[in-house]
Design a protein around this motif. Structure first.
Motif, short mmCIF file in Angstrom:
data_model
loop_
_atom_site.label_atom_id
_atom_site.label_comp_id
_atom_site.label_asym_id
_atom_site.label_seq_id
_atom_site.Cartn_x
_atom_site.Cartn_y
_atom_site.Cartn_z
N PRO A 68 0.81 -1.21 0.00
CA PRO A 68 0.00 0.00 0.00
C PRO A 68 0.85 1.26 0.00
CG PRO A 68 0.13 -0.87 2.22
CD PRO A 68 0.84 -1.86 1.33
N GLY A 69 2.18 1.10 0.15
CA GLY A 69 3.07 2.26 0.20
C GLY A 69 3.95 2.22 1.42
N GLY A 70 4.35 3.40 1.88
CA GLY A 70 5.23 3.48 3.05
C GLY A 70 6.20 4.63 2.94
N ASP A 71 7.45 4.35 3.25
CA ASP A 71 8.50 5.37 3.29
C ASP A 71 9.29 5.37 1.98
OD1 ASP A 71 10.47 7.21 4.34
OD2 ASP A 71 11.75 5.47 4.66
N GLY A 72 9.31 6.50 1.29
CA GLY A 72 10.00 6.58 0.00
C GLY A 72 11.48 6.32 0.10
N GLU A 73 12.12 6.82 1.17
CA GLU A 73 13.56 6.60 1.33
C GLU A 73 13.86 5.10 1.44
OE1 GLU A 73 15.30 9.14 0.85
OE2 GLU A 73 13.90 10.76 1.28
N THR A 74 13.00 4.38 2.17
CA THR A 74 13.17 2.94 2.30
C THR A 74 12.99 2.24 0.96
OG1 THR A 74 12.44 2.95 4.61
CG2 THR A 74 12.30 0.85 3.43
#
Length: 278
Positions: A68-74
């Motif tokens: 569903p998504g999350g942290d872009g850096e990760t």
């Protein structure tokens, strides 16, 4: 005779079934296949690395991704892990790869999408005090709307203060900072090893409006044909093909699992259950 005890084998039979399907796919398509299902946050890095632990850099890697998504850096860290462990990276999207998941997808040499596949806007997720996450764009928009309404009718301040009680000034600034990073994240994700810098610039410009500027909802859909029209290296699956049917057969094994996250390959299998309330 199995080396496993009967009870252990019975408890883990669904895992062995999934891994057998992964093994069959690898044999059919001469690649390594790993599965990543769940939100992308810093705690994703270690279990994902486990699935790549003994990867052959000369072999193609296919990653089945549902998130569903999350942290872009990760997401950028994860796709860099994948890129460094293979000859060619294909990301398979059987269901959805939203927001940070879309950033991961942008780092693929090839994107394999079918009739059920869905990408989405690059809209960072911000943690709230109750442990849930909210789209950065929605946080900034909600605060901006409340400010406008209070400016026009100061008597509504108590109502809007109550409605936005979980939103602090620091949280709003975090959301604004995260949105300010999306352009750079887009370019970093697109910088696939071997991709010409001019091509990265061209793709980044083509994706700016559909994935960042013009999007109004975190849940906006981007189909295979949409993604291909933006210039991304999409291969649209024929739903009648053996490859898509094999992917779908494997994906359904994960779709029915009531778990928070799962990272799996033929050897590694790391499952994170949902947190128990209380």
């Amino acid at each position: 005779m199995s080396e496993r005890t009967p009870l252990y084998e019975a408890e883990n039979a669904p895992r062995y079934d999934r891994q057998q399907l992964i093994r069959r796919y690898q044999e059919d398509y001469q690649c390594r296949l790993v599965v990543l299902k769940g939100p992308l946050f810093p705690d994703s890095v270690t279990p994902f690395e486990e699935t790549l632990f003994d990867a052959d850099p000369g072999e193609d890697l296919h990653v089945m991704l549902s998130t569903p998504g999350g942290d872009g850096e990760t997401a950028i860290r994860l796709v860099r892990q994948a890129q460094s462990r293979c000859n060619k990276l294909t990301v398979i999207v059987p269901d959805r790869a939203k927001s940070a998941g879309t950033l991961f997808v942008l780092g693929a040499d090839q994107i394999y999408m079918g009739p059920t596949s869905d990408l989405g806007p690059v809209d960072p997720q911000i943690p709230l005090r109750d442990g849930t996450w909210a789209p950065a764009k929605a946080i900034v928009a909600a605060v901006g709307d409340a400010e406008d309404r209070i400016r026009n009718n100061p008597a509504t301040y108590p109502l809007h203060a109550a409605l936005l009680s979980d939103i602090t000034g620091v949280l709003v600034q975090l959301a604004r900072d995260a949105l300010g990073r999306t352009d750079d994240q887009l370019r970093e994700a697109l910088a696939v090893p071997g991709r010409d810098p001019d091509e990265v610039d061209e793709l980044a410009q083509a994706l700016q409006d559909p994935l960042i500027g013009e999007t109004k909802s975190h849940d906006a859909t981007v189909s295979a044909r949409d993604a291909e029209s933006y210039g991304l290296p999409v291969r649209e699956a024929d739903p009648r093909s053996e490859q898509w049917r094999g992917i779908w057969r494997l994906w359904t094994r994960y779709a029915v699992l009531n778990v928070a996250q799962i990272y799996e390959g033929v050897r590694a299998s790391y499952v994170v259950p949902h947190a128990t309330p209380g």
